[in-house]
Design a protein around this motif. Structure first.
Motif, PDB file in Angstrom:
ATOM      1  N   ALA A   1      -6.484   5.886  -3.228  1.00 35.47           N
ATOM      2  CA  ALA A   1      -5.182   5.318  -3.572  1.00 35.47           C
ATOM      3  C   ALA A   1      -4.774   5.706  -4.990  1.00 35.47           C
TER       4      ALA A   1
ATOM      5  N   VAL B   1       1.144   4.275 -11.841  1.00 38.98           N
ATOM      6  CA  VAL B   1       0.482   2.979 -11.745  1.00 38.98           C
ATOM      7  C   VAL B   1       1.070   2.091 -12.836  1.00 38.98           C
TER       8      VAL B   1
ATOM      9  N   LYS C   1      -3.604   9.327  -5.050  1.00 35.92           N
ATOM     10  CA  LYS C   1      -2.318   9.561  -4.403  1.00 35.92           C
ATOM     11  C   LYS C   1      -1.150   8.955  -5.177  1.00 35.92           C
ATOM     12  N   ALA C   2      -1.417   7.912  -5.947  1.00 38.38           N
ATOM     13  CA  ALA C   2      -0.336   7.210  -6.643  1.00 38.38           C
ATOM     14  C   ALA C   2       0.289   8.102  -7.714  1.00 38.38           C
ATOM     15  N   LYS C   3       1.615   8.204  -7.685  1.00 33.28           N
ATOM     16  CA  LYS C   3       2.306   8.975  -8.715  1.00 33.28           C
ATOM     17  C   LYS C   3       2.313   8.222 -10.035  1.00 33.28           C
TER      18      LYS C   3
ATOM     19  N   HIS D   1      -5.196   7.756 -14.298  1.00 32.59           N
ATOM     20  CA  HIS D   1      -3.871   7.527 -14.888  1.00 32.59           C
ATOM     21  C   HIS D   1      -4.033   7.125 -16.356  1.00 32.59           C
TER      22      HIS D   1
END
Length: 259
Positions: free
Chosen positions: A184, A191, A187-189, A221
């Motif tokens: 997750a 956070v 994949k997250a652009k 991130h």
């Protein structure tokens, strides 16, 4: 998603557009219910009231009747409800509106889970045969199509404790590959800013698991603002803490910088 329960905190000196605090109850995704006094920290309610905020707490389908992916679908539906329907409901009921540009989400007393890393799963405290057998029996008796969305404490506490004490929490996830934290994060652009409060003596969600999660977030991130508050306490320690606690004040200052 079944429904969302929400409450409002009014102050005469606060305008009609209210910020939103979305609260996801604890219970390891196995037990718990929305707006349960044993699940919502005192400081959160005090903070919401002091800011004239709306608190929304969704009821989600629970493990092991539901798959992890189905719970994630419920969360997605909840956010759809927030951004399309919630404003009309609070306007009709309370004559106020939600400031959808000021939305914060949080939860407490959740388990940490990840199918790829054992560190994200609490270590077994003991492995009694009866506890393990009770999990197997429960799983074998689940009828297709059945689900739960609310189990107020102490309902299903026995199943919760058996899953963690025997190290079989992953069995309740039934191999659902959607419940991968690392995947997750990859994949997250983006956070959002995160405040994580962890008890050093927590035997359910260990400090090791929380610290590894913090490292994973920072690695994936690095630009995401993150506050990590460690306290010399056990599981669910923050429920009885108010806004005057020093560590809470630090966390709320961090929250308001980004809220």
């Amino acid at each position: 998603m079944s429904h969302a329960e929400f409450d409002t905190f009014r102050r005469l000196d606060v305008g009609t557009a209210r910020p939103l605090l979305a609260h996801f109850h604890g219970g390891g995704l196995i037990t718990g219910t929305a707006l349960d006094s044993q699940m919502i920290p005192l400081w959160l309610l005090q903070f919401a009231e002091s800011r004239g905020a709306i608190v929304a707490s969704p009821c989600l389908r629970l493990l092991p009747e539901a798959l992890g992916s189905e719970i994630l679908d419920d969360i997605k539906d909840f956010w759809g409800f927030v951004f399309t329907t919630l404003n009309s409901i609070v306007a009709q009921t309370y004559g106020i509106s939600v400031d959808l540009g000021r939305v914060a989400a949080g939860g407490g007393r959740h388990c940490a889970f990840d199918l790829d890393s054992f560190a994200f799963s609490p270590r077994p405290l003991y492995v009694p045969e009866a506890a393990s057998a009770s999990i197997s029996e429960y799983l074998s008796n689940i009828k297709p199509g059945t689900f739960r969305v609310s189990s107020p404490s102490p309902e299903y506490r026995g199943l919760f404790q058996a899953a963690f004490n025997t190290g079989r929490y992953r069995d309740l996830l039934r191999g659902d590959r959607h419940m991968r934290i690392r995947e997750a994060l990859r994949k997250a652009k983006d956070v959002p800013p995160i405040w994580i409060a962890q008890g050093v003596n927590d035997r359910i969600t260990s400090q090791e698991a929380a610290s590894e999660l913090v490292q994973e977030i920072r690695a994936a991130h690095p630009d995401t603002p993150l506050l990590y508050s460690l306290q010399p306490s056990g599981h669910g320690f923050d429920v009885s803490h108010g806004m005057t606690e020093a560590w809470v004040q630090e966390g709320l200052r961090f929250t308001e910088q980004h809220w």
